[in-house]
Scaffold this active site. Structure first.
Site, PDB file in Angstrom:
ATOM      1  N   ASP A 230       0.854  -1.190   0.000  1.00  0.00           N
ATOM      2  CA  ASP A 230       0.000   0.000   0.000  1.00  0.00           C
ATOM      3  C   ASP A 230       0.887   1.237   0.000  1.00  0.00           C
ATOM      4  O   ASP A 230       2.115   1.144   0.142  1.00  0.00           O
ATOM      5  CB  ASP A 230      -0.946   0.007   1.203  1.00  0.00           C
ATOM      6  CG  ASP A 230      -2.323   0.576   0.834  1.00  0.00           C
ATOM      7  OD1 ASP A 230      -2.356   1.615   0.131  1.00  0.00           O
ATOM      8  OD2 ASP A 230      -3.346  -0.006   1.232  1.00  0.00           O
ATOM      9  N   ASP A 251       3.433   1.694  -5.030  1.00  0.00           N
ATOM     10  CA  ASP A 251       2.287   2.058  -5.860  1.00  0.00           C
ATOM     11  C   ASP A 251       1.950   0.877  -6.760  1.00  0.00           C
ATOM     12  O   ASP A 251       2.772   0.444  -7.573  1.00  0.00           O
ATOM     13  CB  ASP A 251       2.637   3.286  -6.703  1.00  0.00           C
ATOM     14  CG  ASP A 251       1.466   3.802  -7.526  1.00  0.00           C
ATOM     15  OD1 ASP A 251       0.464   3.078  -7.665  1.00  0.00           O
ATOM     16  OD2 ASP A 251       1.562   4.927  -8.043  1.00  0.00           O
ATOM     17  N   MET A 252       0.732   0.353  -6.631  1.00  0.00           N
ATOM     18  CA  MET A 252       0.340  -0.826  -7.402  1.00  0.00           C
ATOM     19  C   MET A 252       0.340  -0.568  -8.901  1.00  0.00           C
ATOM     20  O   MET A 252       0.378  -1.510  -9.700  1.00  0.00           O
ATOM     21  CB  MET A 252      -1.047  -1.306  -6.965  1.00  0.00           C
ATOM     22  CG  MET A 252      -2.165  -0.319  -7.220  1.00  0.00           C
ATOM     23  SD  MET A 252      -3.742  -0.919  -6.541  1.00  0.00           S
ATOM     24  CE  MET A 252      -4.784   0.522  -6.830  1.00  0.00           C
ATOM     25  N   LYS A 265      -8.798  -7.105  -2.881  1.00  0.00           N
ATOM     26  CA  LYS A 265     -10.066  -7.107  -2.156  1.00  0.00           C
ATOM     27  C   LYS A 265     -10.727  -5.741  -2.250  1.00  0.00           C
ATOM     28  O   LYS A 265     -10.270  -4.760  -1.676  1.00  0.00           O
ATOM     29  CB  LYS A 265      -9.848  -7.468  -0.682  1.00  0.00           C
ATOM     30  CG  LYS A 265     -11.134  -7.487   0.142  1.00  0.00           C
ATOM     31  CD  LYS A 265     -10.856  -7.608   1.620  1.00  0.00           C
ATOM     32  CE  LYS A 265     -10.248  -6.356   2.196  1.00  0.00           C
ATOM     33  NZ  LYS A 265     -11.194  -5.202   2.167  1.00  0.00           N
ATOM     34  N   HIS A 269     -13.159  -1.828  -8.114  1.00  0.00           N
ATOM     35  CA  HIS A 269     -14.391  -1.066  -8.388  1.00  0.00           C
ATOM     36  C   HIS A 269     -14.189   0.439  -8.201  1.00  0.00           C
ATOM     37  O   HIS A 269     -15.055   1.229  -8.579  1.00  0.00           O
ATOM     38  CB  HIS A 269     -15.557  -1.584  -7.536  1.00  0.00           C
ATOM     39  CG  HIS A 269     -15.479  -1.216  -6.084  1.00  0.00           C
ATOM     40  ND1 HIS A 269     -16.576  -1.235  -5.261  1.00  0.00           N
ATOM     41  CD2 HIS A 269     -14.442  -0.843  -5.295  1.00  0.00           C
ATOM     42  CE1 HIS A 269     -16.230  -0.877  -4.042  1.00  0.00           C
ATOM     43  NE2 HIS A 269     -14.947  -0.638  -4.038  1.00  0.00           N
TER      44      HIS A 269
END
Length: 363
Positions: A230, A251-252, A265, A269
């Site tokens: 995260d 950073d993803m 998870k 969205h």
């Protein structure tokens, strides 16, 4: 032409829908008053007089509690048992209210729900904040405007994370709700689909916050080495090796550490299709490093259910995502599109978490 009976039913339905916001506000009030906790302390049931004696209501408001409870019982949040004889030899009858499965989710005591204090009351308080309710009131104007601002920004001047950075109360409510949702989901995932963690040695929980889900996984499956990825400010102050969970700042969109399983998870969205493809591409790169066949596990909504209640909840949550972020909940064809664009070949959807599903994604 419609009959008189049909017209009157239609009018009643319009009244019910136009005043539907009062259901949310009644639930909000019950959470603020601690009605579910009060019933739990009374053994799961209490008469109206017993509730009045327990709840922090000033005398001037006590006559109105029965009206609030009738609405909540009509909506199935509590169970009302009418005509119960007054205890201790008193005259007359009273109404006794009982906890049910829904209202037990609101109890904050760790002694309920099999020892897990899910505290989903925090989620109710978040969705009924003035900021989020205010954004819904902007929907009509938003549909008529040509600007790029979301309804939330129109109502509050900033996006949700911007408001959280400047409003300590909103930030606290938001964080408590996210933690409660993670606790609840973690228990359900381990209970209902623990097999997805069989035979693996490593997992990265992407955008996993302070590690609630990762801790639940390591507790249930000690052989799995869990890491949480995260942003630096999110994991700041979290113990580097708390409960055998490693925290990685990053950073993803740029990089995801390699692992047997990558967990997303309730992440995608919040993002556009284009950004989801970027995130999933990084996930694909992360699971391609190991000798074992890797997998991405997504916990998110797949809109469409034979249950009318679940479908309604999904559609309302889709409207909320539109209002907050200009994001969306996705149908299977939407998921299939971004999976394909990110280079994945196969996936399996398991609608086993109520409004949410577990999606297993393979290269």
């Amino acid at each position: 032409m419609a009959s008189s009976a049909e017209l009157m039913q239609a009018e009643a339905d319009l009244v019910r829908h136009s005043l539907g916001y009062l259901k949310s506000m009644a639930l909000h009030s019950a959470v603020k008053l601690g009605v579910a906790d009060a019933l739990h302390r009374c053994g799961g049931s209490a008469s109206l007089p017993d509730l009045l004696a327990t709840l922090p209501l000033p005398p001037s408001k006590q006559p109105y509690l029965s009206r609030l409870m009738k609405v909540l019982a009509t909506e199935g949040i509590f169970v009302a048992e009418e005509g119960v004889a007054v205890a201790n030899g008193g005259d007359g009858a009273t109404c006794v209210y009982h906890l049910n499965t829904m209202s037990r989710l609101l109890v904050n005591d760790a002694g309920i729900n099999g020892g897990s204090a899910w505290k989903l009351s925090s989620c109710i308080l978040m969705t009924t904040t003035r900021q989020i309710v205010g954004s819904a009131l902007q929907l009509g104007q938003w549909f008529q405007s040509d600007g790029e601002a979301t309804p939330f920004v129109m109502a509050n001047g900033r996006p949700p994370y911007g408001v959280a950075a400047h409003d300590a109360e909103f930030n606290s409510v938001f964080n408590e709700a996210m933690a409660a949702d993670s606790r609840y989901l973690a228990d359900l995932v381990v209970r209902e689909c623990g097999e997805v963690f069989d035979g693996i040695t490593s997992l990265v929980d992407v955008a996993g916050g302070t590690g609630t889900m990762a801790r639940a996984i390591t507790k249930a499956f000690p052989h799995v080495k869990c890491s949480v990825l995260d942003l630096p400010h999110v994991i700041q102050g979290v113990s580097a090796q708390a409960d055998n969970v490693e925290f990685v700042a990053g950073d993803m969109m740029e990089f995801i550490p390699p692992a047997d399983r990558i967990l997303l998870k309730y992440v995608l969205h919040n993002w556009s299709d284009e950004d989801c493809v970027k995130i999933l591409t990084r996930c694909r790169e992360a699971i391609a490093h190991g000798e074992k066949e890797g997998k991405v596990i997504i916990i998110d909504e797949v809109v469409g259910s034979s249950s009318q209640n679940i479908l309604e909840a999904q559609l309302l949550m889709d409207m909320q995502m539109m209002s907050l972020f200009m994001a969306k909940e996705r149908y299977e064809q939407d998921w299939n599109k971004i999976f394909t664009e990110a280079g994945f070949v196969n996936y399996k959807i398991r609608p086993i978490l109520g409004v949410r599903s577990v999606i297993e994604l393979y290269i």
